[in-house]
Design a protein around this motif. Structure first.
Motif, PDB file in Angstrom:
ATOM      1  N   ALA A 147       0.859  -1.184   0.000  1.00  0.00           N
ATOM      2  CA  ALA A 147       0.000   0.000   0.000  1.00  0.00           C
ATOM      3  C   ALA A 147       0.897   1.235   0.000  1.00  0.00           C
ATOM      4  O   ALA A 147       1.218   1.787   1.052  1.00  0.00           O
ATOM      5  N   PRO A 148       1.365   1.656  -1.173  1.00  0.00           N
ATOM      6  CA  PRO A 148       2.309   2.779  -1.238  1.00  0.00           C
ATOM      7  C   PRO A 148       1.708   4.047  -0.637  1.00  0.00           C
ATOM      8  O   PRO A 148       0.525   4.344  -0.826  1.00  0.00           O
ATOM      9  N   VAL A 149       2.534   4.776   0.070  1.00  0.00           N
ATOM     10  CA  VAL A 149       2.075   6.017   0.690  1.00  0.00           C
ATOM     11  C   VAL A 149       2.497   7.246  -0.103  1.00  0.00           C
ATOM     12  O   VAL A 149       1.994   8.339   0.159  1.00  0.00           O
ATOM     13  N   ARG A 150       3.415   7.073  -1.074  1.00  0.00           N
ATOM     14  CA  ARG A 150       3.917   8.221  -1.818  1.00  0.00           C
ATOM     15  C   ARG A 150       4.122   7.890  -3.284  1.00  0.00           C
ATOM     16  O   ARG A 150       4.453   6.759  -3.634  1.00  0.00           O
ATOM     17  N   ARG A 151       3.887   8.905  -4.112  1.00  0.00           N
ATOM     18  CA  ARG A 151       4.221   8.807  -5.538  1.00  0.00           C
ATOM     19  C   ARG A 151       5.728   8.613  -5.703  1.00  0.00           C
ATOM     20  O   ARG A 151       6.539   9.090  -4.913  1.00  0.00           O
ATOM     21  N   GLY A 152       6.108   7.890  -6.733  1.00  0.00           N
ATOM     22  CA  GLY A 152       7.531   7.712  -7.002  1.00  0.00           C
ATOM     23  C   GLY A 152       7.804   6.357  -7.617  1.00  0.00           C
ATOM     24  O   GLY A 152       6.894   5.640  -8.049  1.00  0.00           O
ATOM     25  N   ARG A 153       9.075   6.011  -7.652  1.00  0.00           N
ATOM     26  CA  ARG A 153       9.502   4.715  -8.166  1.00  0.00           C
ATOM     27  C   ARG A 153      10.318   4.059  -7.060  1.00  0.00           C
ATOM     28  O   ARG A 153      11.409   4.527  -6.724  1.00  0.00           O
ATOM     29  N   TRP A 154       9.793   2.990  -6.480  1.00  0.00           N
ATOM     30  CA  TRP A 154      10.377   2.390  -5.283  1.00  0.00           C
ATOM     31  C   TRP A 154      10.756   0.936  -5.545  1.00  0.00           C
ATOM     32  O   TRP A 154      10.087   0.232  -6.306  1.00  0.00           O
ATOM     33  N   ALA A 155      11.822   0.516  -4.875  1.00  0.00           N
ATOM     34  CA  ALA A 155      12.365  -0.833  -5.108  1.00  0.00           C
ATOM     35  C   ALA A 155      11.641  -1.870  -4.253  1.00  0.00           C
ATOM     36  O   ALA A 155      11.381  -1.653  -3.071  1.00  0.00           O
ATOM     37  N   LEU A 156      11.331  -2.982  -4.878  1.00  0.00           N
ATOM     38  CA  LEU A 156      10.756  -4.146  -4.204  1.00  0.00           C
ATOM     39  C   LEU A 156      11.666  -5.332  -4.500  1.00  0.00           C
ATOM     40  O   LEU A 156      11.819  -5.736  -5.656  1.00  0.00           O
ATOM     41  N   GLY A 157      12.286  -5.881  -3.470  1.00  0.00           N
ATOM     42  CA  GLY A 157      13.239  -6.961  -3.652  1.00  0.00           C
ATOM     43  C   GLY A 157      14.655  -6.442  -3.582  1.00  0.00           C
ATOM     44  O   GLY A 157      14.891  -5.252  -3.367  1.00  0.00           O
ATOM     45  N   PRO A 158      15.663  -7.305  -3.767  1.00  0.00           N
ATOM     46  CA  PRO A 158      15.527  -8.739  -4.048  1.00  0.00           C
ATOM     47  C   PRO A 158      15.094  -9.540  -2.820  1.00  0.00           C
ATOM     48  O   PRO A 158      15.059  -9.016  -1.715  1.00  0.00           O
ATOM     49  N   VAL A 159      14.767 -10.796  -3.053  1.00  0.00           N
ATOM     50  CA  VAL A 159      14.402 -11.694  -1.965  1.00  0.00           C
ATOM     51  C   VAL A 159      15.640 -11.948  -1.099  1.00  0.00           C
ATOM     52  O   VAL A 159      16.738 -12.154  -1.607  1.00  0.00           O
ATOM     53  N   LEU A 160      15.445 -11.925   0.207  1.00  0.00           N
ATOM     54  CA  LEU A 160      16.542 -12.226   1.131  1.00  0.00           C
ATOM     55  C   LEU A 160      16.299 -13.632   1.682  1.00  0.00           C
ATOM     56  O   LEU A 160      15.254 -13.903   2.287  1.00  0.00           O
ATOM     57  N   THR A 161      17.245 -14.531   1.437  1.00  0.00           N
ATOM     58  CA  THR A 161      17.084 -15.931   1.839  1.00  0.00           C
ATOM     59  C   THR A 161      17.975 -16.252   3.025  1.00  0.00           C
ATOM     60  O   THR A 161      19.102 -15.765   3.123  1.00  0.00           O
ATOM     61  N   THR A 162      17.458 -17.068   3.921  1.00  0.00           N
ATOM     62  CA  THR A 162      18.236 -17.577   5.055  1.00  0.00           C
ATOM     63  C   THR A 162      18.155 -19.100   5.022  1.00  0.00           C
ATOM     64  O   THR A 162      17.065 -19.663   4.925  1.00  0.00           O
ATOM     65  N   ARG A 163      19.312 -19.767   5.084  1.00  0.00           N
ATOM     66  CA  ARG A 163      19.321 -21.228   5.047  1.00  0.00           C
ATOM     67  C   ARG A 163      20.475 -21.760   5.889  1.00  0.00           C
ATOM     68  O   ARG A 163      21.432 -21.028   6.197  1.00  0.00           O
ATOM     69  N   THR A 164      20.384 -23.026   6.254  1.00  0.00           N
ATOM     70  CA  THR A 164      21.413 -23.692   7.057  1.00  0.00           C
ATOM     71  C   THR A 164      21.938 -24.898   6.282  1.00  0.00           C
ATOM     72  O   THR A 164      21.324 -25.354   5.314  1.00  0.00           O
ATOM     73  N   ASP A 165      23.066 -25.418   6.742  1.00  0.00           N
ATOM     74  CA  ASP A 165      23.606 -26.630   6.128  1.00  0.00           C
ATOM     75  C   ASP A 165      22.814 -27.842   6.607  1.00  0.00           C
ATOM     76  O   ASP A 165      21.905 -27.726   7.453  1.00  0.00           O
ATOM     77  N   VAL A 166      23.139 -28.990   6.090  1.00  0.00           N
ATOM     78  CA  VAL A 166      22.399 -30.214   6.403  1.00  0.00           C
ATOM     79  C   VAL A 166      22.406 -30.522   7.893  1.00  0.00           C
ATOM     80  O   VAL A 166      21.403 -30.973   8.462  1.00  0.00           O
ATOM     81  N   PHE A 167      23.516 -30.252   8.574  1.00  0.00           N
ATOM     82  CA  PHE A 167      23.636 -30.587   9.996  1.00  0.00           C
ATOM     83  C   PHE A 167      23.242 -29.425  10.911  1.00  0.00           C
ATOM     84  O   PHE A 167      23.321 -29.540  12.130  1.00  0.00           O
ATOM     85  N   GLY A 168      22.843 -28.292  10.331  1.00  0.00           N
ATOM     86  CA  GLY A 168      22.410 -27.165  11.146  1.00  0.00           C
ATOM     87  C   GLY A 168      23.540 -26.506  11.913  1.00  0.00           C
ATOM     88  O   GLY A 168      23.300 -25.957  13.000  1.00  0.00           O
ATOM     89  N   LEU A 169      24.751 -26.507  11.360  1.00  0.00           N
ATOM     90  CA  LEU A 169      25.903 -25.937  12.060  1.00  0.00           C
ATOM     91  C   LEU A 169      26.193 -24.493  11.647  1.00  0.00           C
ATOM     92  O   LEU A 169      26.814 -23.751  12.415  1.00  0.00           O
ATOM     93  N   ALA A 170      25.781 -24.104  10.467  1.00  0.00           N
ATOM     94  CA  ALA A 170      26.055 -22.752   9.969  1.00  0.00           C
ATOM     95  C   ALA A 170      24.818 -22.206   9.265  1.00  0.00           C
ATOM     96  O   ALA A 170      23.986 -22.966   8.751  1.00  0.00           O
ATOM     97  N   THR A 334       4.544  11.831 -14.065  1.00  0.00           N
ATOM     98  CA  THR A 334       4.718  12.385 -12.716  1.00  0.00           C
ATOM     99  C   THR A 334       5.572  11.498 -11.814  1.00  0.00           C
ATOM    100  O   THR A 334       6.002  11.940 -10.752  1.00  0.00           O
ATOM    101  N   VAL A 335       5.800  10.248 -12.217  1.00  0.00           N
ATOM    102  CA  VAL A 335       6.408   9.278 -11.303  1.00  0.00           C
ATOM    103  C   VAL A 335       7.794   9.707 -10.836  1.00  0.00           C
ATOM    104  O   VAL A 335       8.129   9.605  -9.653  1.00  0.00           O
ATOM    105  N   ASP A 336       8.623  10.199 -11.746  1.00  0.00           N
ATOM    106  CA  ASP A 336      10.018  10.502 -11.423  1.00  0.00           C
ATOM    107  C   ASP A 336      10.276  11.984 -11.173  1.00  0.00           C
ATOM    108  O   ASP A 336      11.432  12.411 -11.146  1.00  0.00           O
ATOM    109  N   LEU A 337       9.222  12.776 -10.988  1.00  0.00           N
ATOM    110  CA  LEU A 337       9.419  14.200 -10.772  1.00  0.00           C
ATOM    111  C   LEU A 337      10.087  14.457  -9.425  1.00  0.00           C
ATOM    112  O   LEU A 337       9.753  13.846  -8.418  1.00  0.00           O
TER     113      LEU A 337
END
Length: 441
Positions: A147-170, A334-337
């Motif tokens: 729900a944008p609150v202001r006119r303009g051109r705003w960035a969405l993304g990139p996706v931020l991923t969080t994952r662990t190794d198979v053994f859950g050590l890192a 008007t977007v980039d004014l």
């Protein structure tokens, strides 16, 4: 290229962090190794070293893996509807992270993946973003509303991923995919572009002849339209009152001129890079909404229309027609004014006026949304009153020190043939428009 790949790998390694289990295993390995050295027990030293090596291996394997490459590569798709978005309204975003190929490595990555979407705070709205997540073996689907609150051109993304190794050590956090530039249009309010007072002003000198039903297109009725132009068959089909709109109606072209000096400059254009105040931003957005409301209302009333902001392109802008396509062109402009200040704003106003005068027709209607000006800029804008019909919506600044030019600007514009009304920032567009049309009457 190779240097950039090495840097990218190092950045991924730096993002890796041990989990609680991994940190505990590192501590245990260090203790075992130290005790083994002190007591001269090679087995304990080996056991401690093995624990450290396991954590190190998990660290390196996570850091060197790229989520968008290899047998387990993942892709990101993002769709917005509607797009562009109108400020203050919602748009639905659908995000899908899917396996590029149906492989065990890709399914294993998806199973241990946690997602978060990065978004400019202007897109989050007052209540933030809440997402619905659905996990499948070969993809993860996320849906949420912005729900944008202001006119303009705003960035969405990139996706931020969080994952662990198979053994859950890192654990590691990595961006995935690219960002999407979300275009946000200003809010618009319909104003009475054609009413009884303006009925003669907004048509060419030849006037409008009554067209037959087979040489015209129809549009929605606007207050002030000639009742003889009502298209009854079209009204019955559409379920609302429709009128004929054809080129023989001779509607005058309209130019809406927006003074960029009313807008808040971007932070990088301000001294010291300081962000503009909330009041300055609100006043600037109100000015854009006022100009856009007038332009789109004239467009919907059938006038060829263009919206020209000072400081933009100085080549002649083309008038647009058509409610849907023309509205999109006007609002896209008007977007980039962004705002200008001081001599830059005055110089931009002079250049824009010169370009408009060279391209203006004798019958054209000019509506200017501008702030108080002085010197050459005031003379330039006043000169437009010599041709066609010119109306000025003169915005009174909030700051006391900037109000001394309001009355001289209004007097000079009236002397040059302009019809002028003053207005305060935040005044509803329909009220501002009523004030200037009453003066026309």
């Amino acid at each position: 290229m190779a240097v950039e790949q090495v840097r990218d790998a190092l950045r991924r390694l730096v993002r890796v962090r041990p989990t609680a289990r991994g940190a505990l295993l590192v501590c245990a390995g260090l203790v075992l190794a130290v005790v083994g050295v002190v007591l001269d027990l090679p087995d304990l030293v080996g056991l401690g070293a093995a624990a450290l090596l396991v954590v190190a291996a998990a660290w390196v394997s996570l850091g060197l893996q790229r989520l968008d490459a290899g047998r387990g590569a993942l892709d990101v798709e993002r769709h917005l509807a509607p797009h562009p978005v109108v400020a203050g309204q919602q748009a639905t975003t659908r995000l899908v992270v899917r396996a590029r190929a149906r492989t065990g490595a890709a399914f294993e990555r998806l199973a241990r993946l946690r997602l978060s979407e990065q978004a400019a705070h202007e897109l989050a709205g007052p209540h933030g973003i809440r997402a619905q997540v659905r996990a499948h073996p070969d993809h993860v689907a996320v849906q949420y509303a912005i729900a944008p609150v202001r006119r303009g051109r705003w960035a969405l993304g990139p996706v931020l991923t969080t994952r662990t190794d198979v053994f859950g050590l890192a654990r590691t956090t990595q961006p995935l995919g690219t960002s999407t530039a979300v275009s946000v249009w200003p809010r618009t309010t319909r104003v009475a572009a054609r009413n009884a007072a303006l009925g003669d002003v907004d048509r060419a000198a030849a006037g409008a002849r009554l067209a037959s039903s087979d040489d015209s297109v129809i549009r929605e009725y606007v207050a002030g339209d000639d009742p003889r132009r009502v298209h009854w068959a079209g009204s019955a089909r559409q379920g609302r009152l429709m009128v004929r709109a054809d080129e023989s109606a001779g509607l005058r072209p309209v130019t809406v001129l927006l003074d960029s000096g009313l807008l808040a400059p971007a932070a990088e254009d301000r001294p010291g890079g300081r962000a503009p105040t909330h009041a300055a931003v609100a006043d600037g957005e109100w000015a854009v909404e006022l100009a856009a409301s007038i332009a789109t209302s004239f467009l919907e009333a059938g006038h060829p229309t263009r919206l020209a902001a000072t400081g933009g392109a100085h080549h002649p802008l083309t008038h647009v027609t058509g409610v849907q396509t023309g509205r999109a062109v006007v609002l896209d402009a008007t977007v980039d004014l962004s705002g200008l200040r001081g001599t830059a704003a005055e110089r931009a106003l002079e250049q824009s006026v010169a370009a408009l005068r060279a391209d203006r027709t004798q019958s054209e209607i000019t509506v200017a949304v501008l702030g108080p000006t002085a010197g050459a800029a005031r003379h330039a804008i006043a000169s437009l009153g010599a041709d066609g019909v010119s109306w000025a919506l003169l915005v009174v600044p909030r700051a006391e020190g900037m109000r001394h030019d309001v009355d001289p600007t209004a007097d000079d514009l009236r002397a040059a043939g302009w019809r002028v009304t003053t207005c305060a920032p935040g005044t509803p567009p329909e009220r501002v428009w009523s004030a200037v049309t009453e003066r026309v009457a």
